[in-house]
Design a protein around this motif. Structure first.
Motif, PDB file in Angstrom:
ATOM      1  N   UNK A  12       0.831  -1.198   0.000  1.00  0.00           N
ATOM      2  CA  UNK A  12       0.000   0.000   0.000  1.00  0.00           C
ATOM      3  C   UNK A  12       0.866   1.248   0.000  1.00  0.00           C
ATOM      4  N   UNK A  13       0.322   2.299  -0.551  1.00  0.00           N
ATOM      5  CA  UNK A  13       1.026   3.579  -0.544  1.00  0.00           C
ATOM      6  C   UNK A  13       1.397   3.952   0.886  1.00  0.00           C
ATOM      7  N   UNK A  14       2.612   4.437   1.041  1.00  0.00           N
ATOM      8  CA  UNK A  14       3.131   4.774   2.360  1.00  0.00           C
ATOM      9  C   UNK A  14       3.895   3.649   3.013  1.00  0.00           C
ATOM     10  N   UNK A  15       3.796   2.468   2.447  1.00  0.00           N
ATOM     11  CA  UNK A  15       4.467   1.306   3.013  1.00  0.00           C
ATOM     12  C   UNK A  15       5.913   1.186   2.571  1.00  0.00           C
ATOM     13  N   UNK A  16       6.526   0.056   2.943  1.00  0.00           N
ATOM     14  CA  UNK A  16       7.938  -0.181   2.658  1.00  0.00           C
ATOM     15  C   UNK A  16       8.151  -1.566   2.059  1.00  0.00           C
ATOM     16  N   UNK A  17       9.212  -1.671   1.296  1.00  0.00           N
ATOM     17  CA  UNK A  17       9.679  -2.948   0.777  1.00  0.00           C
ATOM     18  C   UNK A  17      11.199  -2.908   0.740  1.00  0.00           C
ATOM     19  N   UNK A  18      11.823  -4.078   0.832  1.00  0.00           N
ATOM     20  CA  UNK A  18      13.256  -4.160   0.629  1.00  0.00           C
ATOM     21  C   UNK A  18      13.543  -5.152  -0.488  1.00  0.00           C
ATOM     22  N   UNK A  19      14.182  -4.670  -1.524  1.00  0.00           N
ATOM     23  CA  UNK A  19      14.618  -5.530  -2.607  1.00  0.00           C
ATOM     24  C   UNK A  19      16.029  -6.033  -2.326  1.00  0.00           C
ATOM     25  N   UNK A  20      16.281  -7.248  -2.754  1.00  0.00           N
ATOM     26  CA  UNK A  20      17.620  -7.824  -2.665  1.00  0.00           C
ATOM     27  C   UNK A  20      18.052  -8.285  -4.043  1.00  0.00           C
ATOM     28  N   UNK A  21      19.343  -8.281  -4.268  1.00  0.00           N
ATOM     29  CA  UNK A  21      19.890  -8.779  -5.528  1.00  0.00           C
ATOM     30  C   UNK A  21      21.133  -9.584  -5.202  1.00  0.00           C
ATOM     31  N   UNK A  22      21.053 -10.873  -5.454  1.00  0.00           N
ATOM     32  CA  UNK A  22      22.190 -11.765  -5.231  1.00  0.00           C
ATOM     33  C   UNK A  22      22.950 -11.929  -6.533  1.00  0.00           C
ATOM     34  N   UNK A  23      24.234 -11.656  -6.489  1.00  0.00           N
ATOM     35  CA  UNK A  23      25.069 -11.704  -7.688  1.00  0.00           C
ATOM     36  C   UNK A  23      25.978 -12.927  -7.666  1.00  0.00           C
ATOM     37  N   UNK A  80      17.936  -2.654  -1.781  1.00  0.00           N
ATOM     38  CA  UNK A  80      17.278  -1.368  -1.986  1.00  0.00           C
ATOM     39  C   UNK A  80      16.132  -1.287  -0.988  1.00  0.00           C
ATOM     40  N   UNK A  81      16.307  -0.471   0.032  1.00  0.00           N
ATOM     41  CA  UNK A  81      15.262  -0.236   1.013  1.00  0.00           C
ATOM     42  C   UNK A  81      14.373   0.882   0.505  1.00  0.00           C
ATOM     43  N   UNK A  82      13.098   0.596   0.341  1.00  0.00           N
ATOM     44  CA  UNK A  82      12.156   1.561  -0.215  1.00  0.00           C
ATOM     45  C   UNK A  82      11.111   1.900   0.843  1.00  0.00           C
ATOM     46  N   UNK A  83      11.096   3.140   1.257  1.00  0.00           N
ATOM     47  CA  UNK A  83      10.145   3.614   2.257  1.00  0.00           C
ATOM     48  C   UNK A  83       9.222   4.660   1.642  1.00  0.00           C
ATOM     49  N   UNK A  84       8.136   4.921   2.329  1.00  0.00           N
ATOM     50  CA  UNK A  84       7.163   5.933   1.887  1.00  0.00           C
ATOM     51  C   UNK A  84       6.808   5.749   0.425  1.00  0.00           C
ATOM     52  N   UNK A  85       6.476   4.531   0.071  1.00  0.00           N
ATOM     53  CA  UNK A  85       6.212   4.222  -1.335  1.00  0.00           C
ATOM     54  C   UNK A  85       5.000   4.977  -1.844  1.00  0.00           C
ATOM     55  N   UNK A  86       5.096   5.375  -3.112  1.00  0.00           N
ATOM     56  CA  UNK A  86       4.044   6.115  -3.785  1.00  0.00           C
ATOM     57  C   UNK A  86       3.519   5.301  -4.962  1.00  0.00           C
ATOM     58  N   UNK A  87       2.341   5.675  -5.422  1.00  0.00           N
ATOM     59  CA  UNK A  87       1.760   4.978  -6.578  1.00  0.00           C
ATOM     60  C   UNK A  87       2.720   4.993  -7.765  1.00  0.00           C
ATOM     61  N   UNK A  88       3.408   6.119  -7.925  1.00  0.00           N
ATOM     62  CA  UNK A  88       4.300   6.258  -9.084  1.00  0.00           C
ATOM     63  C   UNK A  88       5.587   5.444  -8.967  1.00  0.00           C
TER      64      UNK A  88
END
Length: 125
Positions: A12-23, A80-88
């Motif tokens: 949901x908008x305003x939420x957070x996600x953390x992406x990981x990338x294993x190389x 990549x820590x993503x906070x305060x996510x927006x629709x865009x």
């Protein structure tokens, strides 16, 4: 070289996600690592990157103050820590690897030699 991104999903908008990338397949600690994103019908956009040592980072204007990139060279992983996510922020997010020991952080896609398959991030209202 394989870059395996994970952590995407629906939030949901305003939420957070953390992406990981294993190389794998490269000496991870030598490479600038980064993230790009692309939404349907839009051009690919630079999100963030971090130098091989982790000493410097750069981020796109649209995510500054909300997204943070980090790396763990012992685990060959960039985050990549993503906070305060927006629709865009809804887009496919791609993990990228640049060039060994690069003194600069490229902000264009031509500055990166290796690309992973994207992970989808969808932000809902």
């Amino acid at each position: 070289v394989q870059l395996q991104a994970s952590g995407g999903g629906l939030v949901q908008a305003g939420g957070s996600l953390r992406l990981s990338c294993a190389a794998s397949g490269l000496t991870f600690s030598r490479y600038t690592m980064g993230w790009f994103r692309q939404a349907p019908g839009k051009e690919r956009e630079f999100v963030a990157a971090i130098t091989w040592s982790g000493g410097r980072t750069a981020s796109g204007d649209s995510v500054k103050g909300r997204f943070t990139i980090s790396r763990d060279n012992a685990k060959n992983t960039v985050y990549l820590q993503m906070n305060s996510l927006k629709l865009e922020d809804t887009a496919a997010y791609f993990c990228v690897a640049g060039r060994p020991f690069s003194p600069t952080i490229p902000v264009v896609d031509s500055g990166y030699d290796y690309w992973g398959q994207g992970t989808q991030v969808t932000v809902s209202s």
